[in-house]
Design an enzyme around this catalytic site. Structure first.
Site, short mmCIF file in Angstrom:
data_model
loop_
_atom_site.label_atom_id
_atom_site.label_comp_id
_atom_site.label_asym_id
_atom_site.label_seq_id
_atom_site.Cartn_x
_atom_site.Cartn_y
_atom_site.Cartn_z
N VAL A 140 2.46 3.99 7.86
CA VAL A 140 3.09 2.75 8.31
C VAL A 140 3.91 2.14 7.17
O VAL A 140 5.03 1.67 7.39
CB VAL A 140 2.04 1.74 8.82
CG1 VAL A 140 2.72 0.45 9.27
CG2 VAL A 140 1.26 2.34 9.99
N TYR A 141 3.36 2.18 5.97
CA TYR A 141 4.07 1.62 4.83
C TYR A 141 5.37 2.40 4.57
O TYR A 141 6.45 1.82 4.42
CB TYR A 141 3.18 1.64 3.60
CG TYR A 141 3.78 0.93 2.41
CD1 TYR A 141 3.91 -0.45 2.40
CD2 TYR A 141 4.23 1.64 1.30
CE1 TYR A 141 4.48 -1.12 1.32
CE2 TYR A 141 4.79 0.99 0.21
CZ TYR A 141 4.92 -0.39 0.23
OH TYR A 141 5.48 -1.03 -0.83
N ALA A 142 5.28 3.73 4.54
CA ALA A 142 6.48 4.54 4.31
C ALA A 142 7.49 4.33 5.42
O ALA A 142 8.69 4.22 5.17
CB ALA A 142 6.10 6.02 4.21
#
Length: 259
Positions: free
Chosen positions: A152-154
């Site tokens: 999700v962060y990437a």
């Protein structure tokens, strides 16, 4: 004539460094963060410029709407979308509330703030939007051995890269610049708040990230990678993106046809 900059996540790290640099350069400021006491501390430390502090949580609809209204009504010359949360963990382990917080802060909030600010910038014929992402935006093809996994962060950072590039093209010729800054590991409180000790890892300073970002604007860059010495590497990535995009056609590719 004084210029006006709005910085989100301005109470620490890269956001604080941007705000400090803008104040030193004589810009009036709107500083946004979750912690009112830190915002007040920054304002008190910079009497040489006008500083308006806005306590807002950009993981919430209320916080996003509050700052978006300011972006729509104030004559911003600079908008820095810096606020962020890490939540480094595999998707299956990421609690729903943390996934929502991350997407709200790094995808929804920048999108809404840019949408609110860009019309006024176009009418005035000037302005710059700086989105703070990271080199993790380019880490998607990495094999499973590369840890930690952080889908999700990437993905949220990759969104900022693609949106910045596309919006920059939309605004060509208007006098409004859009740039995304993609540093590597930076020496801030960011990782410490996630319980991660990166003290042994070589890290760039937040001040150097700001120096690169502002120089990148002068150079007309759309993607600024402060730690990448060979800019041709980025050119190769984007050339390959465009080659793949342009290589499509309505016929089904041979590899997908039944043998």
């Amino acid at each position: 004539m004084s210029t006006l900059a709005l910085v989100t996540g301005a109470t620490s790290g890269i956001g604080r460094a941007f705000a400090e640099r803008f104040a030193a350069d004589g810009h009036d400021l709107i500083v946004v963060g979750r912690r009112q006491e830190r915002l007040d501390e920054f304002a008190a430390a910079h009497p040489e410029v006008e500083v308006r502090s806005v306590a807002a949580d950009l993981s919430t609809d209320e916080g996003i709407d509050t700052v978006a209204r300011i972006c729509a009504t104030e004559p911003l010359d600079l908008l820095v979308n810096n606020a962020g949360v890490a939540h480094y963990m595999p998707l299956a382990d990421l609690p729903a509330d943390k996934a929502r917080e991350l997407v709200n802060v790094k995808v929804l909030a920048p999108t809404q703030l840019m949408r609110a600010a860009v019309g006024g910038m176009q009418r005035r014929g000037r302005g710059a939007i700086v989105n703070v992402a990271g080199m993790i935006a380019f880490s998607g093809p990495a094999p499973s051995s590369v840890m930690p996994r952080r889908a999700v962060y990437a993905g949220s950072l990759a969104h900022l890269v693609a949106m910045s590039q596309t919006l920059s093209a939309e605004l060509e010729g208007t006098g409004v610049q859009v740039m995304v800054v993609c540093p590597g590991v930076v020496a801030t409180e960011f990782h410490e708040r996630q319980g991660m000790d990166l003290s042994a890892v070589p890290r760039m300073s937040a001040e150097d990230v700001v120096t690169a970002g502002l120089r990148g604007l002068q150079l007309g860059e759309v993607v600024c990678a402060p730690g990448v010495e060979d800019a041709a590497l980025l050119d190769s990535v984007f050339a390959a993106d465009l080659a793949a995009f342009g290589g499509q056609n309505p016929a089904l590719a041979t590899r997908y046809r039944a043998g």
